[in-house]
Design a protein around this motif. Structure first.
Motif, PDB file in Angstrom:
ATOM      1  N   GLY A   1       0.834  -1.204   0.000  1.00 10.13           N
ATOM      2  CA  GLY A   1       0.000   0.000   0.000  1.00 10.13           C
ATOM      3  C   GLY A   1       0.863   1.246   0.000  1.00 10.13           C
ATOM      4  O   GLY A   1       0.399   2.339  -0.286  1.00 10.13           O
ATOM      5  N   GLY A   2       2.158   1.080   0.343  1.00 15.60           N
ATOM      6  CA  GLY A   2       3.099   2.176   0.155  1.00 15.60           C
ATOM      7  C   GLY A   2       3.478   2.982   1.393  1.00 15.60           C
ATOM      8  O   GLY A   2       4.338   3.851   1.323  1.00 15.60           O
ATOM      9  N   ARG A   3       2.802   2.722   2.546  1.00  8.46           N
ATOM     10  CA  ARG A   3       3.178   3.485   3.744  1.00  8.46           C
ATOM     11  C   ARG A   3       4.620   3.176   4.153  1.00  8.46           C
ATOM     12  O   ARG A   3       5.072   2.048   4.025  1.00  8.46           O
ATOM     13  N   GLU A   4       5.326   4.220   4.627  1.00 10.01           N
ATOM     14  CA  GLU A   4       6.739   4.040   4.977  1.00 10.01           C
ATOM     15  C   GLU A   4       6.983   4.339   6.460  1.00 10.01           C
ATOM     16  O   GLU A   4       6.382   5.254   7.017  1.00 10.01           O
ATOM     17  N   LEU A   5       7.844   3.544   7.078  1.00  6.95           N
ATOM     18  CA  LEU A   5       8.208   3.746   8.479  1.00  6.95           C
ATOM     19  C   LEU A   5       9.732   3.737   8.572  1.00  6.95           C
ATOM     20  O   LEU A   5      10.385   3.052   7.783  1.00  6.95           O
ATOM     21  N   THR A   6      10.289   4.465   9.554  1.00  6.22           N
ATOM     22  CA  THR A   6      11.728   4.327   9.818  1.00  6.22           C
ATOM     23  C   THR A   6      11.957   4.228  11.321  1.00  6.22           C
ATOM     24  O   THR A   6      11.148   4.696  12.120  1.00  6.22           O
ATOM     25  N   SER A   7      13.061   3.592  11.697  1.00  6.43           N
ATOM     26  CA  SER A   7      13.471   3.563  13.102  1.00  6.43           C
ATOM     27  C   SER A   7      14.986   3.731  13.134  1.00  6.43           C
ATOM     28  O   SER A   7      15.679   3.366  12.180  1.00  6.43           O
ATOM     29  N   ARG A   8      15.495   4.314  14.232  1.00 10.25           N
ATOM     30  CA  ARG A   8      16.932   4.615  14.327  1.00 10.25           C
ATOM     31  C   ARG A   8      17.470   4.079  15.646  1.00 10.25           C
ATOM     32  O   ARG A   8      16.818   4.222  16.686  1.00 10.25           O
ATOM     33  N   GLY A   9      18.636   3.454  15.599  1.00  6.22           N
ATOM     34  CA  GLY A   9      19.298   3.012  16.821  1.00  6.22           C
ATOM     35  C   GLY A   9      20.741   3.482  16.813  1.00  6.22           C
ATOM     36  O   GLY A   9      21.361   3.573  15.750  1.00  6.22           O
ATOM     37  N   THR A  10      21.262   3.828  17.983  1.00  3.54           N
ATOM     38  CA  THR A  10      22.663   4.251  18.061  1.00  3.54           C
ATOM     39  C   THR A  10      23.344   3.575  19.249  1.00  3.54           C
ATOM     40  O   THR A  10      22.682   3.147  20.199  1.00  3.54           O
ATOM     41  N   ILE A  11      24.662   3.507  19.183  1.00  2.32           N
ATOM     42  CA  ILE A  11      25.458   3.090  20.339  1.00  2.32           C
ATOM     43  C   ILE A  11      26.662   4.023  20.415  1.00  2.32           C
ATOM     44  O   ILE A  11      27.343   4.250  19.419  1.00  2.32           O
ATOM     45  N   GLU A  12      26.862   4.610  21.609  1.00  2.00           N
ATOM     46  CA  GLU A  12      27.906   5.622  21.789  1.00  2.00           C
ATOM     47  C   GLU A  12      29.200   4.969  22.245  1.00  2.00           C
ATOM     48  O   GLU A  12      29.193   4.025  23.043  1.00  2.00           O
ATOM     49  N   GLY A  13      30.334   5.466  21.748  1.00  2.08           N
ATOM     50  CA  GLY A  13      31.639   4.944  22.154  1.00  2.08           C
ATOM     51  C   GLY A  13      32.744   5.959  21.932  1.00  2.08           C
ATOM     52  O   GLY A  13      32.485   7.145  21.711  1.00  2.08           O
ATOM     53  N   ILE A  14      33.976   5.448  21.961  1.00  2.00           N
ATOM     54  CA  ILE A  14      35.189   6.266  21.861  1.00  2.00           C
ATOM     55  C   ILE A  14      36.108   5.598  20.838  1.00  2.00           C
ATOM     56  O   ILE A  14      36.233   4.360  20.872  1.00  2.00           O
ATOM     57  N   ILE A  15      36.748   6.373  19.969  1.00  2.43           N
ATOM     58  CA  ILE A  15      37.702   5.768  19.028  1.00  2.43           C
ATOM     59  C   ILE A  15      39.021   5.507  19.764  1.00  2.43           C
ATOM     60  O   ILE A  15      39.607   6.426  20.355  1.00  2.43           O
ATOM     61  N   GLY A  16      39.470   4.252  19.724  1.00  2.00           N
ATOM     62  CA  GLY A  16      40.680   3.849  20.451  1.00  2.00           C
ATOM     63  C   GLY A  16      41.950   4.300  19.752  1.00  2.00           C
ATOM     64  O   GLY A  16      41.913   4.901  18.662  1.00  2.00           O
ATOM     65  N   THR A  17      43.081   3.997  20.375  1.00  2.00           N
ATOM     66  CA  THR A  17      44.377   4.372  19.795  1.00  2.00           C
ATOM     67  C   THR A  17      45.043   3.166  19.137  1.00  2.00           C
ATOM     68  O   THR A  17      46.116   3.278  18.558  1.00  2.00           O
ATOM     69  N   GLU A  18      44.417   1.998  19.257  1.00  2.00           N
ATOM     70  CA  GLU A  18      44.896   0.796  18.548  1.00  2.00           C
ATOM     71  C   GLU A  18      43.716  -0.160  18.388  1.00  2.00           C
ATOM     72  O   GLU A  18      42.712  -0.036  19.089  1.00  2.00           O
ATOM     73  N   GLU A  19      43.854  -1.098  17.454  1.00  2.00           N
ATOM     74  CA  GLU A  19      42.797  -2.094  17.259  1.00  2.00           C
ATOM     75  C   GLU A  19      42.817  -3.093  18.406  1.00  2.00           C
ATOM     76  O   GLU A  19      43.886  -3.459  18.886  1.00  2.00           O
ATOM     77  N   ARG A  20      41.614  -3.522  18.804  1.00  2.00           N
ATOM     78  CA  ARG A  20      41.538  -4.577  19.824  1.00  2.00           C
ATOM     79  C   ARG A  20      40.368  -5.505  19.532  1.00  2.00           C
ATOM     80  O   ARG A  20      39.271  -5.044  19.218  1.00  2.00           O
ATOM     81  N   GLY A  21      40.618  -6.819  19.653  1.00  2.00           N
ATOM     82  CA  GLY A  21      39.540  -7.797  19.498  1.00  2.00           C
ATOM     83  C   GLY A  21      39.476  -8.394  18.112  1.00  2.00           C
ATOM     84  O   GLY A  21      39.902  -7.777  17.132  1.00  2.00           O
TER      85      GLY A  21
END
Ligand code: IMP
Length: 206
Positions: A130-150
Protein backbone atom coordinates in the motif's frame (compact mmCIF):
# COMPACT_ATOMS: atom_id res chain seq x y z
CA UNK A 1 -1.09 -18.00 5.06
CA UNK A 2 1.43 -15.84 6.87
CA UNK A 3 2.21 -12.40 5.52
CA UNK A 4 5.71 -12.20 4.01
CA UNK A 5 8.44 -9.81 5.14
CA UNK A 6 11.53 -9.35 2.95
CA UNK A 7 14.71 -7.90 4.43
CA UNK A 8 16.67 -6.18 1.65
CA UNK A 9 20.21 -7.34 2.32
CA UNK A 10 22.63 -9.81 0.85
CA UNK A 11 24.41 -10.10 4.20
CA UNK A 12 23.87 -13.47 5.95
CA UNK A 13 24.92 -12.11 9.36
CA UNK A 14 22.25 -9.41 9.21
CA UNK A 15 19.65 -12.00 8.11
CA UNK A 16 20.44 -14.18 11.14
CA UNK A 17 20.12 -11.20 13.46
CA UNK A 18 16.81 -10.04 12.00
CA UNK A 19 15.31 -13.55 12.10
CA UNK A 20 16.24 -13.78 15.78
CA UNK A 21 14.91 -10.34 16.78
CA UNK A 22 11.69 -10.50 14.72
CA UNK A 23 10.95 -14.21 15.38
CA UNK A 24 7.76 -13.58 17.39
CA UNK A 25 6.20 -11.33 14.71
CA UNK A 26 3.47 -13.14 12.79
CA UNK A 27 5.33 -13.00 9.44
CA UNK A 28 7.47 -15.24 7.24
CA UNK A 29 10.92 -13.64 6.99
CA UNK A 30 12.73 -13.93 3.65
CA UNK A 31 16.04 -12.66 2.28
CA UNK A 32 16.11 -10.92 -1.12
CA UNK A 33 17.42 -14.13 -2.65
CA UNK A 34 14.69 -16.27 -1.07
CA UNK A 35 12.05 -13.82 -2.32
CA UNK A 36 13.60 -13.69 -5.81
CA UNK A 37 13.94 -9.92 -5.57
CA UNK A 38 16.96 -8.25 -7.27
CA UNK A 39 19.30 -5.99 -5.24
CA UNK A 40 19.43 -3.09 -7.65
CA UNK A 41 19.31 -0.03 -5.39
CA UNK A 42 21.79 2.81 -5.83
CA UNK A 43 22.76 4.09 -2.40
CA UNK A 44 23.14 7.74 -3.31
CA UNK A 45 21.42 9.38 -0.36
CA UNK A 46 23.14 11.76 2.04
CA UNK A 47 21.55 10.43 5.25
CA UNK A 48 21.09 6.94 6.73
CA UNK A 49 17.30 7.45 6.48
CA UNK A 50 17.49 8.28 2.77
CA UNK A 51 19.70 5.30 1.97
CA UNK A 52 17.60 2.84 3.96
CA UNK A 53 14.45 4.11 2.21
CA UNK A 54 16.13 3.93 -1.22
CA UNK A 55 16.99 0.26 -0.61
CA UNK A 56 13.54 -0.61 0.78
CA UNK A 57 11.67 1.17 -2.04
CA UNK A 58 13.80 -0.51 -4.73
CA UNK A 59 12.97 -3.95 -3.34
CA UNK A 60 9.30 -3.05 -2.73
CA UNK A 61 8.93 -2.34 -6.48
CA UNK A 62 9.38 -6.11 -7.05
CA UNK A 63 7.16 -7.61 -4.33
CA UNK A 64 3.85 -7.26 -2.46
CA UNK A 65 5.55 -8.27 0.79
CA UNK A 66 6.46 -5.92 3.64
CA UNK A 67 10.01 -4.80 2.84
CA UNK A 68 12.66 -3.77 5.35
CA UNK A 69 16.13 -2.39 4.61
CA UNK A 70 18.87 -0.92 6.76
CA UNK A 71 21.70 1.54 6.44
CA UNK A 72 24.39 1.99 9.02
CA UNK A 73 27.76 3.53 9.68
CA UNK A 74 30.22 5.12 12.07
CA UNK A 75 30.09 8.83 12.97
CA UNK A 76 33.24 10.33 14.55
CA UNK A 77 32.55 13.71 16.14
CA UNK A 78 36.14 15.05 15.82
CA UNK A 79 35.94 14.37 12.04
CA UNK A 80 32.62 16.18 11.63
CA UNK A 81 30.67 12.91 11.47
CA UNK A 82 32.95 11.07 9.01
CA UNK A 83 32.90 8.41 7.65
CA UNK A 84 29.10 8.46 8.22
CA UNK A 85 27.01 7.27 5.28
CA UNK A 86 30.27 6.59 3.44
CA UNK A 87 31.49 4.07 6.08
CA UNK A 88 31.52 1.08 3.71
CA UNK A 89 33.07 3.17 0.89
CA UNK A 90 35.62 5.03 3.08
CA UNK A 91 39.07 4.91 1.34
CA UNK A 92 37.43 2.63 -1.25
CA UNK A 93 34.97 -0.26 -0.93
CA UNK A 94 37.72 -2.87 -1.41
CA UNK A 95 40.22 -1.37 1.04
CA UNK A 96 40.74 -3.59 4.09
CA UNK A 97 39.43 -2.52 7.50
CA UNK A 98 43.01 -2.86 8.85
CA UNK A 99 43.88 0.09 6.61
CA UNK A 100 40.63 2.03 7.19
CA UNK A 101 40.93 1.61 10.96
CA UNK A 102 44.62 2.59 11.04
CA UNK A 103 43.83 5.65 8.92
CA UNK A 104 41.17 6.81 11.40
CA UNK A 105 43.53 6.17 14.34
CA UNK A 106 46.16 8.30 12.55
CA UNK A 107 43.69 11.12 11.85
CA UNK A 108 42.93 11.21 15.58
CA UNK A 109 46.58 11.11 16.70
CA UNK A 110 47.09 13.23 19.81
CA UNK A 111 43.35 13.91 20.25
CA UNK A 112 42.43 13.49 23.95
CA UNK A 113 39.89 10.85 24.99
CA UNK A 114 37.08 13.31 25.72
CA UNK A 115 37.19 14.46 22.08
CA UNK A 116 37.30 10.96 20.58
CA UNK A 117 33.54 10.40 20.89
CA UNK A 118 31.78 8.44 18.16
CA UNK A 119 28.68 6.38 17.52
CA UNK A 120 27.45 3.59 15.32
CA UNK A 121 24.11 4.51 13.76
CA UNK A 122 21.59 2.19 12.13
CA UNK A 123 18.36 3.18 10.43
CA UNK A 124 15.79 0.59 9.40
CA UNK A 125 13.22 1.58 6.79
CA UNK A 126 10.01 -0.30 6.04
CA UNK A 127 7.74 -0.04 3.03
CA UNK A 128 4.33 -1.60 3.71
CA UNK A 129 1.97 -3.07 1.10
CA UNK A 130 0.00 0.00 0.00
CA UNK A 131 3.10 2.18 0.16
CA UNK A 132 3.18 3.49 3.74
CA UNK A 133 6.74 4.04 4.98
CA UNK A 134 8.21 3.75 8.48
CA UNK A 135 11.73 4.33 9.82
CA UNK A 136 13.47 3.56 13.10
CA UNK A 137 16.93 4.61 14.33
CA UNK A 138 19.30 3.01 16.82
CA UNK A 139 22.66 4.25 18.06
CA UNK A 140 25.46 3.09 20.34
CA UNK A 141 27.91 5.62 21.79
CA UNK A 142 31.64 4.94 22.15
CA UNK A 143 35.19 6.27 21.86
CA UNK A 144 37.70 5.77 19.03
CA UNK A 145 40.68 3.85 20.45
CA UNK A 146 44.38 4.37 19.79
CA UNK A 147 44.90 0.80 18.55
CA UNK A 148 42.80 -2.09 17.26
CA UNK A 149 41.54 -4.58 19.82
CA UNK A 150 39.54 -7.80 19.50
CA UNK A 151 38.89 -10.36 16.79
CA UNK A 152 35.07 -10.47 16.79
CA UNK A 153 32.56 -8.36 14.93
CA UNK A 154 33.50 -6.73 11.63
CA UNK A 155 34.36 -3.40 10.04
CA UNK A 156 35.19 -0.67 12.54
CA UNK A 157 34.50 -2.81 15.64
CA UNK A 158 38.20 -3.17 16.67
CA UNK A 159 38.60 0.63 17.12
CA UNK A 160 35.19 1.31 18.71
CA UNK A 161 35.51 1.25 22.53
CA UNK A 162 32.75 1.10 25.07
CA UNK A 163 34.16 2.80 28.20
CA UNK A 164 31.45 1.29 30.45
CA UNK A 165 32.38 -2.24 29.27
CA UNK A 166 36.15 -1.58 29.16
CA UNK A 167 36.48 -3.22 25.73
CA UNK A 168 35.91 -2.73 22.02
CA UNK A 169 32.80 -4.01 20.24
CA UNK A 170 35.14 -6.56 18.57
CA UNK A 171 35.68 -8.07 22.05
CA UNK A 172 31.97 -8.72 22.72
CA UNK A 173 30.24 -11.99 21.87
CA UNK A 174 27.71 -11.75 19.05
CA UNK A 175 24.85 -12.09 21.58
CA UNK A 176 26.25 -9.28 23.75
CA UNK A 177 26.71 -7.03 20.74
CA UNK A 178 23.22 -7.72 19.31
CA UNK A 179 21.70 -6.81 22.64
CA UNK A 180 23.21 -3.33 22.78
CA UNK A 181 24.07 -2.53 19.16
CA UNK A 182 22.67 0.22 16.97
CA UNK A 183 21.19 -2.43 14.65
CA UNK A 184 19.66 -4.43 17.49
CA UNK A 185 18.08 -1.27 18.93
CA UNK A 186 16.76 -0.02 15.57
CA UNK A 187 15.30 -3.48 14.88
CA UNK A 188 13.59 -3.57 18.28
CA UNK A 189 11.93 -0.20 17.64
CA UNK A 190 10.88 -1.33 14.13
CA UNK A 191 9.48 -4.55 15.60
CA UNK A 192 7.27 -2.52 17.98
CA UNK A 193 6.07 -0.33 15.07
CA UNK A 194 5.28 -3.41 12.95
CA UNK A 195 3.43 -5.05 15.85
CA UNK A 196 1.08 -2.04 15.80
CA UNK A 197 0.79 -1.97 11.98
CA UNK A 198 0.24 -5.67 11.22
CA UNK A 199 -3.37 -5.89 12.49
CA UNK A 200 -4.24 -2.76 10.48
CA UNK A 201 -2.80 -4.33 7.31
CA UNK A 202 -4.95 -7.43 7.87
CA UNK A 203 -8.07 -5.24 8.24
CA UNK A 204 -7.26 -3.38 5.02
CA UNK A 205 -6.96 -6.68 3.22
CA UNK A 206 -10.23 -8.09 4.59
P1 IMP B 1 25.79 -0.88 5.19
O1 IMP B 1 25.83 -2.37 5.09
O2 IMP B 1 25.61 -0.16 3.91
O3 IMP B 1 24.85 -0.42 6.24
O4 IMP B 1 27.29 -0.48 5.61
C1 IMP B 1 27.58 -0.08 6.86
C2 IMP B 1 29.09 0.08 7.07
O5 IMP B 1 29.22 0.75 8.32
C3 IMP B 1 29.81 -1.23 7.23
O6 IMP B 1 30.37 -1.67 6.03
C4 IMP B 1 30.86 -0.89 8.27
O7 IMP B 1 31.92 -0.22 7.66
C5 IMP B 1 30.15 0.12 9.15
N1 IMP B 1 29.42 -0.54 10.25
C6 IMP B 1 28.07 -0.59 10.43
N2 IMP B 1 27.75 -1.29 11.53
C7 IMP B 1 28.91 -1.69 12.07
C8 IMP B 1 29.23 -2.48 13.21
O8 IMP B 1 28.38 -2.96 13.97
N3 IMP B 1 30.54 -2.69 13.43
C9 IMP B 1 31.52 -2.21 12.62
N4 IMP B 1 31.28 -1.49 11.55
C10 IMP B 1 29.99 -1.22 11.25
Amino acid sequence: MKRKLVFATGNEGKMREIREILKDLDVEILSLKEAGVPADAEENGTTFEENALIKARAAAAHTDAIVLADDSGLEIDYLGGEPGVYSARYLGEDTSYRIKNQNLIDRLAGVPEEKRTARFVCVIAAVLPGGRELTSRGTIEGIIGTEERGEGGFGYDPIFFLPEYGCSTAELTMEQKNEISHRGRALQVMKEKLQRELPLLKEEQA
